[in-house]
Design a protein around this motif. Sequence first.
Motif, PDB file in Angstrom:
ATOM      1  N   ASP A 547       0.890  -1.355  -0.112  1.00 13.19           N
ATOM      2  CA  ASP A 547      -0.057  -0.101  -0.075  1.00 13.19           C
ATOM      3  C   ASP A 547       1.050   1.383  -0.010  1.00 13.19           C
ATOM      4  O   ASP A 547       0.421   1.987  -0.761  1.00 13.19           O
ATOM      5  N   ASP A 548       1.817   1.320   0.755  1.00 10.84           N
ATOM      6  CA  ASP A 548       2.641   2.623   1.116  1.00 10.84           C
ATOM      7  C   ASP A 548       4.213   2.270   0.911  1.00 10.84           C
ATOM      8  O   ASP A 548       4.905   3.122   1.150  1.00 10.84           O
ATOM      9  N   HIS A 549       4.502   1.217   0.401  1.00 14.02           N
ATOM     10  CA  HIS A 549       6.046   0.830   0.286  1.00 14.02           C
ATOM     11  C   HIS A 549       6.302  -0.224  -0.607  1.00 14.02           C
ATOM     12  O   HIS A 549       5.394  -0.896  -1.199  1.00 14.02           O
ATOM     13  N   VAL A 550       7.387  -0.436  -1.030  1.00 15.07           N
ATOM     14  CA  VAL A 550       8.068  -1.373  -1.972  1.00 15.07           C
ATOM     15  C   VAL A 550       9.220  -2.124  -1.234  1.00 15.07           C
ATOM     16  O   VAL A 550      10.009  -1.535  -0.614  1.00 15.07           O
ATOM     17  N   ASP A 551       9.048  -3.603  -1.625  1.00 16.59           N
ATOM     18  CA  ASP A 551      10.244  -4.406  -1.176  1.00 16.59           C
ATOM     19  C   ASP A 551      11.149  -4.741  -2.319  1.00 16.59           C
ATOM     20  O   ASP A 551      10.641  -5.290  -3.315  1.00 16.59           O
ATOM     21  N   VAL A 552      12.211  -4.205  -2.388  1.00 10.57           N
ATOM     22  CA  VAL A 552      13.163  -4.772  -3.270  1.00 10.57           C
ATOM     23  C   VAL A 552      14.065  -5.782  -2.861  1.00 10.57           C
ATOM     24  O   VAL A 552      14.670  -5.493  -1.904  1.00 10.57           O
ATOM     25  N   ALA A 553      14.133  -6.951  -3.578  1.00 14.97           N
ATOM     26  CA  ALA A 553      14.652  -8.169  -2.959  1.00 14.97           C
ATOM     27  C   ALA A 553      15.704  -8.578  -3.734  1.00 14.97           C
ATOM     28  O   ALA A 553      15.591  -8.646  -5.127  1.00 14.97           O
ATOM     29  N   VAL A 554      16.830  -9.043  -3.407  1.00 19.20           N
ATOM     30  CA  VAL A 554      18.159  -9.726  -4.164  1.00 19.20           C
ATOM     31  C   VAL A 554      18.326 -10.846  -3.500  1.00 19.20           C
ATOM     32  O   VAL A 554      18.626 -11.258  -2.371  1.00 19.20           O
ATOM     33  N   THR A 555      18.228 -12.003  -4.482  1.00 18.11           N
ATOM     34  CA  THR A 555      18.433 -13.591  -4.208  1.00 18.11           C
ATOM     35  C   THR A 555      19.265 -14.155  -5.033  1.00 18.11           C
ATOM     36  O   THR A 555      19.480 -13.778  -6.136  1.00 18.11           O
ATOM     37  N   ASP A 556      19.788 -15.205  -4.481  1.00 20.31           N
ATOM     38  CA  ASP A 556      20.744 -16.060  -5.517  1.00 20.31           C
ATOM     39  C   ASP A 556      20.376 -17.283  -5.146  1.00 20.31           C
ATOM     40  O   ASP A 556      19.608 -17.851  -4.442  1.00 20.31           O
ATOM     41  N   VAL A 609      16.568  -7.724   1.522  1.00 18.18           N
ATOM     42  CA  VAL A 609      15.277  -6.870   1.262  1.00 18.18           C
ATOM     43  C   VAL A 609      15.499  -5.532   1.637  1.00 18.18           C
ATOM     44  O   VAL A 609      15.667  -5.156   2.792  1.00 18.18           O
ATOM     45  N   VAL A 610      15.449  -4.801   0.528  1.00 19.25           N
ATOM     46  CA  VAL A 610      15.396  -3.164   0.944  1.00 19.25           C
ATOM     47  C   VAL A 610      13.956  -2.628   0.666  1.00 19.25           C
ATOM     48  O   VAL A 610      13.269  -2.888   0.001  1.00 19.25           O
ATOM     49  N   THR A 611      13.702  -2.017   2.113  1.00 26.28           N
ATOM     50  CA  THR A 611      12.161  -1.561   1.858  1.00 26.28           C
ATOM     51  C   THR A 611      12.104   0.256   1.680  1.00 26.28           C
ATOM     52  O   THR A 611      12.932   0.741   2.313  1.00 26.28           O
ATOM     53  N   LEU A 612      11.511   0.689   0.876  1.00 27.60           N
ATOM     54  CA  LEU A 612      11.370   2.142   0.599  1.00 27.60           C
ATOM     55  C   LEU A 612       9.965   2.549   0.578  1.00 27.60           C
ATOM     56  O   LEU A 612       9.076   1.964   0.022  1.00 27.60           O
ATOM     57  N   PRO A 613       9.593   3.796   0.771  1.00 24.39           N
ATOM     58  CA  PRO A 613       8.276   4.225   0.606  1.00 24.39           C
ATOM     59  C   PRO A 613       7.904   4.336  -0.777  1.00 24.39           C
ATOM     60  O   PRO A 613       8.824   4.678  -1.797  1.00 24.39           O
ATOM     61  N   LEU A 614       6.576   4.273  -1.098  1.00 18.30           N
ATOM     62  CA  LEU A 614       6.019   4.429  -2.683  1.00 18.30           C
ATOM     63  C   LEU A 614       5.875   5.819  -2.776  1.00 18.30           C
ATOM     64  O   LEU A 614       5.352   6.499  -1.956  1.00 18.30           O
ATOM     65  N   ALA A 615       6.136   6.207  -4.041  1.00 16.95           N
ATOM     66  CA  ALA A 615       5.808   7.621  -4.316  1.00 16.95           C
ATOM     67  C   ALA A 615       4.375   7.608  -4.783  1.00 16.95           C
ATOM     68  O   ALA A 615       3.805   8.877  -4.598  1.00 16.95           O
ATOM     69  N   GLU A 616       3.651   6.784  -5.361  1.00 14.68           N
ATOM     70  CA  GLU A 616       2.291   6.738  -5.828  1.00 14.68           C
ATOM     71  C   GLU A 616       1.608   5.084  -5.585  1.00 14.68           C
ATOM     72  O   GLU A 616       2.547   4.164  -5.477  1.00 14.68           O
ATOM     73  N   PRO A 617       0.450   5.073  -5.553  1.00 12.92           N
ATOM     74  CA  PRO A 617      -0.121   3.622  -5.314  1.00 12.92           C
ATOM     75  C   PRO A 617       0.592   2.733  -6.459  1.00 12.92           C
ATOM     76  O   PRO A 617       1.100   2.900  -7.571  1.00 12.92           O
ATOM     77  N   ALA A 618       0.436   1.384  -6.141  1.00 15.03           N
ATOM     78  CA  ALA A 618       1.335   0.485  -7.012  1.00 15.03           C
ATOM     79  C   ALA A 618       0.641   0.300  -8.290  1.00 15.03           C
ATOM     80  O   ALA A 618      -0.738   0.252  -8.398  1.00 15.03           O
ATOM     81  N   PRO A 619       1.381   0.153  -9.546  1.00 14.64           N
ATOM     82  CA  PRO A 619       0.873  -0.046 -10.682  1.00 14.64           C
ATOM     83  C   PRO A 619       0.188  -1.437 -11.072  1.00 14.64           C
ATOM     84  O   PRO A 619       0.742  -2.119 -10.341  1.00 14.64           O
TER      85      PRO A 619
END
Length: 625
Positions: A547-556, A609-619
Amino acid sequence: MGTDGERLPTIVIVDDAVEVRTLVRTRLRLSRRLAVVGEGSSGQEAIDLARHLRPDLMLLDVSMPGMDGLEALPEVREQSPDTRVVMYSGFDEQGLAERTLELGATAFFEKASSLEGLVDDLLGLLDGEAAVRRTPSASRPTAAAVEPVLREHLERFREVFEDAAIGMATMTLSGRLVRANASLGQLTGRNVGDLIATSYAELAGPDGHLFDDALQSIVRGDRDVVQFEHRVVGGAPGSRRRLVSTLSSVRDAARRPLYLFLQVQDVSAQRQAEEELRLSEQRFRLLVETVQDYAIFMLDTEGRIASWNAGAQRIKGWTADEIVGQHFRRFYPPEVQAARHPEHELELAVRDGRYEEEGWRVRKDGTMFWAQVTITAVRDGDGELVGFAKVTRDNTERRRMEEEQSHFLAVTAHELRAPVGVLAGSASLLDQNWSELPDLERGELLRAMASSAGRLQRLLNDLLTASRIRSSALELDAEPFDLATSIERIVRSAHRFDDAGDIVVDVAAGLTALGDADRFAQMVENLLGNALRHGAPPVTISAEPSDDHVDVAVTDAGNGVPDNMRSRLFERFATSSDGGTGLGLYIVRALARAQGGDATYRGDDGAFVVTLPLAEPAPTPAVVR
């Protein structure tokens, strides 16, 4: 075959750094005197190559992930007894070369030495020359660095050492100084140049045996860090300077010491204050009422607490009403009490006039702290014992910082060694042999230089960022930015500078985060580098909006982080046996939190996982690969 059809001696190169293998292989090929018949990147590959190829020579790196060269050496010799194995290492310290020869190596060569005479030295071994240790020398100068950013970075590292307020030195395992900073020269009353090759035991004069004891304790492996106090020889006439020296070891993967690191601080003023306290009870009482940084109190002749100052209450937690009249053994861990160590301290203070040590002590709430303790026997005018003056300082933070600094300087120096060597060696090859090199090898060398320069730049960025985080001087420019575009740019850069392998990007188109795009790139580059270095391909970068953030995940596809490392993954200077400065994940979390997010490790799938705020609702999801 050689130019006249004769059979060339064969050699196999085993090193986990592809740039190093490229550099050495090219040098050997250009000589037209040795035939490189195989390459490997691990100890197990060295064994397999020895069994299948049985080369005349093998150039074997000491430090490699998995099975290292030292472990592989005996098996290589068993598989191919006629192969002359040359151990090849970035460590240039005393002791390692001798150990490799004991294990069956024919010679030990240092990576810091020039490649100019490498072929002659290798062929000399085939001609029956004695086992050697090859080091840099005036006759074989190491090529100078040519990149301005490299020169700037190296100078910054030297400044950390040279401009330190405390004395610092690196030493051989026999205790001779090989490098010293200006502060150490001032503390010992000598020119820095005169300190080189000097035994530190000589500087300690009558207390030299304390240094010898500390040195032997570390070399034997009894302890990693030893601190001792001593007088100094060579200061100004009439000087009564006293120094506290901390000696620590830099060890290899097998826990053998490679070289020593020394830190020295002047405690003369502190000791003078303690002496004045012993001579004047009245002066002591005036001082203890106001001092906050030291716990200063009196004990009676049996060790019961007779007075209590504000510093003692702050450091230990008890008020005067709670603690006066109790025995001071209460401050010691149970096992130390059981050994009657507190009572023994008083016995030594009575015998010698003063007792000093550093060790763990217990606060009222049960927590532990690292204490620097001095107990002075107090006597009346007739020489009769009337009690003890006890001075305690909480040195927990200083101890932690000293250990971190010692470790960090040693690790950073090691991290710099490989890219600096590749840049210097590649530049020298290109400069001296440009017309002889085919386009393919010129390209490989140039890419190796670009990769090493990129590695140095990332290390420099991490060092500067960590410094700004610690000094609260980090500047951020938070604006909306497109995640897919930013991540694709990061991946392109990784493929440009490194042997990145398979990297899969799975990010929704149009997904916009709120933060500093450059700092986000630094975070993802650190996580990507971590996965490429410690994990296994393919590496996947994905983004999951909420809703208000995005999780950017790096896996291997690797085995994930061991359980014993997970609790301290994001701590400063936390490193594994695979190396690194221990700053990458610390910086990732600090940058994420500074932008209103966070960084975590997900144990179920091994994702960072890096979590950052979303600038606008998820597309609406639209996968970009």
